[in-house]
Design a protein around this motif. Structure first.
Motif, PDB file in Angstrom:
ATOM      1  N   THR A  69      13.538 -16.225 -20.462  1.00 33.16           N
ATOM      2  CA  THR A  69      14.491 -15.134 -20.422  1.00 33.16           C
ATOM      3  C   THR A  69      14.996 -14.922 -21.792  1.00 33.16           C
ATOM      4  N   ILE A  70      15.695 -16.011 -22.174  1.00 34.23           N
ATOM      5  CA  ILE A  70      16.555 -15.979 -23.347  1.00 34.23           C
ATOM      6  C   ILE A  70      15.628 -15.273 -24.645  1.00 34.23           C
ATOM      7  N   GLN A 124      14.516 -10.894 -28.181  1.00 34.93           N
ATOM      8  CA  GLN A 124      13.626 -10.054 -28.729  1.00 34.93           C
ATOM      9  C   GLN A 124      13.733  -8.330 -28.298  1.00 34.93           C
ATOM     10  N   TRP A 125      14.137  -8.138 -27.413  1.00 35.07           N
ATOM     11  CA  TRP A 125      14.623  -6.812 -26.785  1.00 35.07           C
ATOM     12  C   TRP A 125      15.901  -6.451 -27.578  1.00 35.07           C
ATOM     13  N   TRP A 126      16.849  -7.148 -28.022  1.00 43.99           N
ATOM     14  CA  TRP A 126      17.785  -6.718 -28.682  1.00 43.99           C
ATOM     15  C   TRP A 126      17.503  -6.689 -29.946  1.00 43.99           C
ATOM     16  N   ARG A 127      16.559  -7.678 -30.561  1.00 43.85           N
ATOM     17  CA  ARG A 127      16.147  -7.364 -31.999  1.00 43.85           C
ATOM     18  C   ARG A 127      15.367  -5.875 -32.112  1.00 43.85           C
ATOM     19  N   ARG A 128      14.932  -5.590 -31.167  1.00 46.07           N
ATOM     20  CA  ARG A 128      14.044  -4.303 -31.082  1.00 46.07           C
ATOM     21  C   ARG A 128      14.692  -3.100 -31.025  1.00 46.07           C
ATOM     22  N   PHE A 129      15.619  -2.871 -30.163  1.00 47.11           N
ATOM     23  CA  PHE A 129      16.287  -1.716 -29.743  1.00 47.11           C
ATOM     24  C   PHE A 129      17.774  -1.930 -30.098  1.00 47.11           C
ATOM     25  N   HIS A 130      18.359  -2.957 -30.075  1.00 50.85           N
ATOM     26  CA  HIS A 130      19.786  -2.831 -30.492  1.00 50.85           C
ATOM     27  C   HIS A 130      20.523  -2.074 -29.602  1.00 50.85           C
ATOM     28  N   ASP A 131      20.451  -1.958 -28.331  1.00 51.54           N
ATOM     29  CA  ASP A 131      21.030  -1.086 -27.127  1.00 51.54           C
ATOM     30  C   ASP A 131      21.945  -1.931 -26.224  1.00 51.54           C
ATOM     31  N   PRO A 132      23.119  -1.724 -26.221  1.00 54.58           N
ATOM     32  CA  PRO A 132      24.099  -2.653 -25.392  1.00 54.58           C
ATOM     33  C   PRO A 132      23.745  -2.478 -23.988  1.00 54.58           C
ATOM     34  N   ILE A 133      22.921  -1.352 -23.657  1.00 58.67           N
ATOM     35  CA  ILE A 133      22.504  -1.378 -21.963  1.00 58.67           C
ATOM     36  C   ILE A 133      21.657  -2.597 -21.554  1.00 58.67           C
ATOM     37  N   LEU A 134      21.151  -2.904 -22.755  1.00 68.21           N
ATOM     38  CA  LEU A 134      20.034  -4.349 -22.398  1.00 68.21           C
ATOM     39  C   LEU A 134      20.900  -5.425 -21.456  1.00 68.21           C
ATOM     40  N   TRP A 135      22.199  -5.595 -21.902  1.00 71.48           N
ATOM     41  CA  TRP A 135      22.883  -6.542 -21.371  1.00 71.48           C
ATOM     42  C   TRP A 135      23.321  -6.400 -19.810  1.00 71.48           C
ATOM     43  N   ILE A 136      22.923  -5.347 -19.228  1.00 66.77           N
ATOM     44  CA  ILE A 136      23.074  -5.182 -17.899  1.00 66.77           C
ATOM     45  C   ILE A 136      21.888  -5.856 -17.057  1.00 66.77           C
ATOM     46  N   TYR A 137      20.849  -6.013 -17.788  1.00 67.30           N
ATOM     47  CA  TYR A 137      19.580  -6.994 -17.303  1.00 67.30           C
ATOM     48  C   TYR A 137      20.270  -8.298 -16.969  1.00 67.30           C
ATOM     49  N   VAL A 169      19.990  -9.623   1.293  1.00 69.73           N
ATOM     50  CA  VAL A 169      19.696  -8.142   1.403  1.00 69.73           C
ATOM     51  C   VAL A 169      20.134  -7.912  -0.025  1.00 69.73           C
ATOM     52  N   PHE A 170      21.162  -8.362  -0.844  1.00 71.72           N
ATOM     53  CA  PHE A 170      21.524  -8.196  -2.013  1.00 71.72           C
ATOM     54  C   PHE A 170      20.598  -8.442  -3.210  1.00 71.72           C
ATOM     55  N   ILE A 171      19.898  -9.334  -2.919  1.00 76.20           N
ATOM     56  CA  ILE A 171      18.994 -10.299  -4.171  1.00 76.20           C
ATOM     57  C   ILE A 171      18.154  -8.940  -4.725  1.00 76.20           C
ATOM     58  N   GLY A 172      17.171  -8.328  -3.870  1.00 76.90           N
ATOM     59  CA  GLY A 172      16.199  -7.772  -4.562  1.00 76.90           C
ATOM     60  C   GLY A 172      16.845  -6.331  -5.102  1.00 76.90           C
ATOM     61  N   PRO A 173      17.834  -5.537  -4.645  1.00 79.08           N
ATOM     62  CA  PRO A 173      18.267  -4.466  -5.058  1.00 79.08           C
ATOM     63  C   PRO A 173      18.814  -4.753  -6.581  1.00 79.08           C
ATOM     64  N   ALA A 174      19.705  -6.237  -6.784  1.00 75.46           N
ATOM     65  CA  ALA A 174      20.334  -6.529  -7.981  1.00 75.46           C
ATOM     66  C   ALA A 174      18.998  -6.742  -8.924  1.00 75.46           C
ATOM     67  N   GLY A 175      17.997  -7.271  -8.586  1.00 76.77           N
ATOM     68  CA  GLY A 175      16.787  -7.358  -9.587  1.00 76.77           C
ATOM     69  C   GLY A 175      16.176  -5.923  -9.999  1.00 76.77           C
ATOM     70  N   SER A 176      16.556  -5.101  -9.174  1.00 73.91           N
ATOM     71  CA  SER A 176      15.706  -3.683  -9.385  1.00 73.91           C
ATOM     72  C   SER A 176      16.561  -2.957 -10.291  1.00 73.91           C
ATOM     73  N   ILE A 177      17.798  -3.072 -10.157  1.00 72.50           N
ATOM     74  CA  ILE A 177      18.585  -2.488 -10.929  1.00 72.50           C
ATOM     75  C   ILE A 177      18.555  -2.934 -12.505  1.00 72.50           C
ATOM     76  N   SER A 178      18.216  -4.424 -12.542  1.00 70.60           N
ATOM     77  CA  SER A 178      17.941  -4.739 -13.903  1.00 70.60           C
ATOM     78  C   SER A 178      16.718  -3.953 -14.472  1.00 70.60           C
ATOM     79  N   LEU A 179      15.644  -3.759 -13.672  1.00 70.18           N
ATOM     80  CA  LEU A 179      14.333  -3.270 -14.247  1.00 70.18           C
ATOM     81  C   LEU A 179      14.596  -1.721 -14.664  1.00 70.18           C
ATOM     82  N   ILE A 180      15.501  -1.324 -13.470  1.00 75.33           N
ATOM     83  CA  ILE A 180      15.795   0.285 -13.943  1.00 75.33           C
ATOM     84  C   ILE A 180      16.427   0.430 -15.385  1.00 75.33           C
ATOM     85  N   THR A 181      17.243  -0.625 -15.538  1.00 68.52           N
ATOM     86  CA  THR A 181      18.066  -0.420 -16.719  1.00 68.52           C
ATOM     87  C   THR A 181      16.997  -0.639 -17.816  1.00 68.52           C
TER      88      THR A 181
END
Length: 203
Positions: A131-132, A137-150, A175-187
């Motif tokens: 994860t680290i 790597q994603w920050w290095r590639r995209f430099h998009d602050p929205i990444l930190w929602i993940y 109930v909340f675990i799956g949706p939280a993970g899905s939000i990270s992927l949608i991000t």
């Protein structure tokens, strides 16, 4: 009624990464511009792994009457393998460094081997390392602050909800675990779209 809500929370966790994978597949030609060679295939595989992980978790719950139990099992092992494989593949998709790509999958294999021998603690630790690297790597590639929602949704919130579930035994937290993970992927999907639009604008 609660069972229906719980079931839907798990089904969406299977369908959302599968949907993202299908969208990436249909837009290979345009999304290829924001990734290095081989990146699209790795991206597809990564989101598919997340879908498989969520499905494996559902199958594991069928053996416990949908009550969360902290245990080792074949389906639970596949769940962690899917998560690690998904993260490793998404990380590998944004780098052309072949050594790093190999290292990522070595960590995945090590986690799979460690699960039945040493327990899920070691597997989770190795997944944390991936994860680290993923975030770096994603920050290095995209430099998009929205990444930190993940990490907020996919790591912090899922860990908090999982901890509340384990400590209290109250299934509402389940109930909340799956949706939280899905939000990270949608991000991540939104981030990729933003990167594609930025690339097209610069051209």
């Amino acid at each position: 009624m609660f069972f229906v809500v719980l079931l839907l929370a798990h089904i969406q966790a299977v369908l959302i990464p599968a949907w993202i994978a299908s969208r990436i597949s249909s837009r290979k030609s345009t999304m290829r511009t924001v990734l290095p060679n081989g990146g699209i295939s790795l991206l597809l595989f990564g989101f598919t792994c997340f879908s498989i992980a969520a499905f494996a978790e559902m199958l594991d719950h069928t053996e416990t009457n949908w009550i969360y139990i902290n245990r080792l099992s074949g389906w639970n092992g596949l769940f962690y393998a899917g998560l690690a494989g998904g993260l490793a593949s998404l990380t590998a998709s944004v780098t052309a460094n072949k050594i790093l790509r190999v290292l990522l999958y070595v960590l995945v294999i090590a986690g799979i081997v460690a699960y039945p021998l040493l327990g899920k603690g070691v597997t989770i630790s190795l997944q944390s390392i991936i994860t680290i690297i993923f975030l770096a790597q994603w920050w290095r590639r995209f430099h998009d602050p929205i990444l930190w929602i993940y990490p907020i949704c996919g790591v912090v919130l899922t860990t908090v909800f999982g901890g509340m579930l384990s400590s209290s035994g109250n299934q509402i937290w389940h109930v909340f675990i799956g949706p939280a993970g899905s939000i990270s992927l949608i991000t991540l999907w939104i981030l990729l779209n933003r990167a594609e639009r930025k690339q097209n604008f610069s051209n």
